[in-house]
Design an enzyme around this catalytic site. Sequence first.
Site, mmCIF file in Angstrom:
data_model
loop_
_atom_site.group_PDB
_atom_site.id
_atom_site.type_symbol
_atom_site.label_atom_id
_atom_site.label_comp_id
_atom_site.label_asym_id
_atom_site.label_seq_id
_atom_site.Cartn_x
_atom_site.Cartn_y
_atom_site.Cartn_z
ATOM 1 C CG ASP A 11 -0.243 -0.380 2.518
ATOM 2 O OD1 ASP A 11 0.997 -0.380 2.562
ATOM 3 O OD2 ASP A 11 -0.945 -0.685 3.494
ATOM 4 C CD GLU A 19 -8.528 1.280 7.731
ATOM 5 O OE1 GLU A 19 -8.434 0.335 8.542
ATOM 6 O OE2 GLU A 19 -8.037 2.399 7.951
ATOM 7 C CG ASN A 29 -8.657 -1.068 12.027
ATOM 8 O OD1 ASN A 29 -7.689 -1.704 11.595
ATOM 9 N ND2 ASN A 29 -9.112 0.011 11.420
ATOM 10 C CG HIS A 32 -5.666 -1.946 8.909
ATOM 11 N ND1 HIS A 32 -5.796 -0.676 9.422
ATOM 12 C CD2 HIS A 32 -4.328 -2.150 8.808
ATOM 13 C CE1 HIS A 32 -4.607 -0.153 9.617
ATOM 14 N NE2 HIS A 32 -3.691 -1.029 9.249
#
Length: 246
Positions: A67, A143, A136, A138
Site C-alpha cells: 500500500d 479497513e 482494527n 486491517h
Amino acid sequence: MRILITTNYEEMSIEAAKIVAGQIYLKPASVLGLATGSTPLKMYENLIAVHKTIGLDFSQVTTFNLDEYIGLSADNPQSYHYFMYENFFKQINIRRENIFIPDGTAEDIFAESKNYDALIESKGGIDLQILGIGQNAHIGFNEPDIKFEATTHKVKLDDETISANSRFFKNVDEVPKFAISMGIKNIMLARRVVLLANGKNKAAAVYKALCGSVTPEAPASILQLHQDATFILDKEAAADLPQDLK
Ligand code: GLP
C-alpha cells in the site's frame, strides 16, 4: 493455519527473516509481498544483516508493497516508498526495476490500481506475502467494511488508523485520509502468507483474526481460509488467545 509464539519482538523478527531468507534460497527469483509499519522493521534489519554477512542475494527478487498513502510522493519521508528504500531496499542488492509500490500520486488511482494488479499477475503472482496487522484488524490498508475489496483499490482510512499512524507525522492533521492498497484477493492469492504482530495493543486484533468469525469487519480474519498462513506473534500479541491455540 500455523501460529508461532515467540518470547519477544526480537525473536519474532528473527523467525520472520528466516522464512523470507529460506524462500529466497529455495527460489532466488521469488516474488515477495512486503509491508510497512513498525512491526516488520527488525525483520528487514535481520535480512540486511544476512545479505551483508553471508550474501543473501536479492538480485533476482521482485517485490510488491501492499500500500501507499494517496498524495505523498516517493521523496516524502512519511511515504511508504521512502520507508522501504531507507529501511530495506538501499541496503540490499535488489534491482530498482524489480521494486513495485503503488503510486499514491497517480492522477488516476483507478487506472493505477488496475495496472498494479496486472503487474502482480505478469510476474506470476506473489510467492510470500508479509503482513502486519492494524489495531482494527486491517491488513495492508483493507479497513473494516461491510464487504471485502478484492483487488487494488482506493481506501478511505478509518479514524482509528489515522490516529494510530499519526505517531509518524507531526500531528494527526498531516496524516493522509486516503490510501491505495492491494485487496483481499491479491493477498489471498499469495502462495504463502506470514502475518507478524507484537505488543499488547495488537492482542485484540490477533484474537479477532484467529478466533473470530470470518468477516470483512475484521479483514485479517479472512486468513483463516488461506491455504498456507502463519502468524508469528510475540507473547503480548498472543495474550488473548485461548490456551489450545498457544
Ligand atoms: C499500517 C499499514 C499496515 C500495517 C499497519 C500496522 O496501517 N498500512 O500494512 O500492518 O499499519 O502498523 P504497525 O506495524 O506500525 O503497527
